[in-house]
Every structure is written in C-alpha cells, then in structure tokens.
Write an enzyme that holds these catalytic residues in place. Structure first.
Site, short mmCIF file in Angstrom:
data_model
loop_
_atom_site.label_atom_id
_atom_site.label_comp_id
_atom_site.label_asym_id
_atom_site.label_seq_id
_atom_site.Cartn_x
_atom_site.Cartn_y
_atom_site.Cartn_z
N CYS A 97 7.30 6.87 -88.24
CA CYS A 97 7.30 6.76 -86.83
C CYS A 97 8.36 7.70 -85.93
O CYS A 97 7.85 8.91 -85.84
CB CYS A 97 7.49 5.40 -86.32
SG CYS A 97 7.05 4.70 -84.82
N ARG A 134 1.81 -0.67 -75.93
CA ARG A 134 2.55 -0.05 -76.80
C ARG A 134 1.48 -0.51 -78.09
O ARG A 134 0.87 -1.17 -77.96
CB ARG A 134 3.84 -0.45 -77.52
CG ARG A 134 4.98 0.01 -76.52
CD ARG A 134 6.21 -0.63 -76.89
NE ARG A 134 6.73 -0.39 -78.30
CZ ARG A 134 7.47 0.77 -78.49
NH1 ARG A 134 7.38 1.78 -77.53
NH2 ARG A 134 7.70 1.13 -79.50
N HIS A 197 5.73 1.22 -90.40
CA HIS A 197 7.06 0.44 -90.84
C HIS A 197 6.58 -0.89 -91.74
O HIS A 197 5.40 -0.94 -92.31
CB HIS A 197 7.48 -0.21 -89.34
CG HIS A 197 7.82 0.77 -88.34
ND1 HIS A 197 9.09 1.44 -88.37
CD2 HIS A 197 7.35 1.07 -87.29
CE1 HIS A 197 9.31 2.14 -87.46
NE2 HIS A 197 8.08 2.03 -86.52
#
Ligand code: GLN
Length: 247
Positions: A97, A134, A197
């Site tokens: 990320c 997001r 993640h």
C-alpha cells in the site's frame, strides 16, 4: 541445499505498518524457521544506517496513512540510491500500500500535497481527496499463473501503471490499483507492490514461499526447492475468504 540463512530488512516498522502488516514478517520468519532456515530480522527505522540495508536478502515495508508517509519520505529518499541498486539487482521485496506507492514516481495525497517517491517502479498515485470514497474491503486477485491471492484493501490513492511494470494480478473482487482498469499491484524484477493488507502472507502461504525462495536463490545463486509445510489452516482461511467473496 536443506538450510541456509536469510536477513530480512523490515523498513520503517514503527511508522509504516497498518492493518496487520507486521504479520507478514512473522510469517516469513516462521516459515523459514520451520524449515531450518536461520533468519534474522533487521528493523530499519528512521535514521537507519545504509550499510544495514545492503546486508539484507529480502525487504519488507508496510503501509501507512498519508501523515506517516510525509514523515518517512525524507529519510527514505536518502536511501534511494542503495534501495534502487538492490531492487534493480533482483533483491526480492514486498511493499504494501503506502510502501508500494513510494516505489512509484510520486504520490499526490488527500490534501493535494505531492509526496516525492523513489521512482523505481514506473507508476504514479493520486488520491482524489476527501470528496471521494476510500477503497476499502476484502479483495481477491488472480496472478498470471492463475493462482488466487486474497487480501484486504484500505486506500485513498489510485495508482496508474506505466509500461515497464507488470500488474501483480487481475482484480477478481475489490478495487485494486484504481478501481477502473482491473489491475492490482505491480511487479518489477523480484519486487512486489500490492494494496493487500490483512496481512497478506498468512492466508497466501504460496506467496510467502515465493519470496523466501527468491531470496535464497538470489543469495546462494542456485535453484532452491523449499520443503513443503502443513498449510491446512492457512488454506482454510484462504478458502473462507474466497467463499465469502463468492468467487
Ligand atoms: N495513505 C495512502 C492512501 O490512503 C496509503 C494507505 C495505506 O497504506 N493503507 O492511499
């Protein structure tokens, strides 16, 4: 070769580690130890000595919020020449990320501030800012070898790939690089950037082993076959996510 030893460099463990990313280090360490491979983890926190970086056989850096990326960037840029040399030389690495964004040319963050980046991967990232959602949720991607990798995304940045990097894979569920072109992550030489993640490696043990194998092959300059491990629990987690995502 049955055993061997590896030095894993963990870049910015304090500032660059979100959504369980440190679990990747635990997985790499345990999967080496279970096979009798000696492993040393070197924490490369802000102000670290470049000589420590050069000793590493495998690199890892996790993600972060924009704020932490702004703090880390000046220290990271001081290490650019050595990091670039290592990546170009095929030292394997996993960059999640915010770390993945750092490998590109720049990251324009949610405030519109352009954070300089390493310019090693041919890509750039733009965060369209507060009015845009997001990109959050469980995701899955298919690699060119058809293997499926599952993960969890939470990023504002949208990444666009240039011609000299390949995507890590094709998005099956989730957003990936930008929510539009179906690509996820990027691969350059033996370095992998991904938005996943979660942490990504515990539920994708084959990916963890690929990194270990590449690191050993680079270090010992010979083909390596890792001994198999009992991955039944890891694969149950992998399958559960695939089932939840209805892939
Ligand atoms: N701050 C970056 C973004 O929002 C990276 C986020 C992360 O590493 N999870 O895109």
């Amino acid at each position: 070769m049955k055993t061997g030893n590896l030095i894993i460099g963990w870049l910015y463990p304090e500032l660059m580690s979100t959504y369980g990313d440190r679990g990747n280090i635990l997985v790499l360490k345990k999967r080496c130890q279970w096979r009798g491979i000696k492993v040393k983890i070197i924490k490369l926190d802000t102000g670290f000595d470049k000589k420590q970086l050069s000793m590493c056989n495998l690199l890892f850096m996790g993600g972060a919020q924009d704020k932490q990326q702004q703090i880390v960037v000046s220290d990271l840029m001081e290490k650019r020449t050595e990091l670039k040399r290592m990546i170009e030389n095929g030292i394997p690495g996993l960059y999640i990320c915010g770390a993945y964004q750092f490998l590109g040319k720049y990251y324009k963050d949610a405030d519109g501030t352009t954070i300089a980046s390493l310019g090693i991967f041919d890509l750039f990232t733009v965060n369209p800012g507060r009015g845009f959602s997001r990109q959050i949720g469980a995701s899955a991607v298919q690699l060119p070898n058809k293997q499926i990798i599952v993960g969890f995304e939470n990023h504002g940045g949208r990444t666009y790939l240039g011609k000299t990097v390949k995507p890590f894979g094709k998005i099956l569920k989730g957003f990936g690089n930008n929510g539009a072109d179906q690509t996820e992550g990027a691969v350059y030489k033996n370095s992998f950037g991904t938005y996943f993640h979660g942490p990504v490696l515990p539920k994708n043990p084959g990916f963890a082993d690929l990194l270990i194998k590449l690191a050993l092959e680079k270090k010992y300059d010979s083909p390596i076959n890792l001994s198999p491990l009992d991955d039944s629990l890891e694969l149950q987690a992998h399958t559960a996510i695939i089932n939840t995502l209805k892939i």
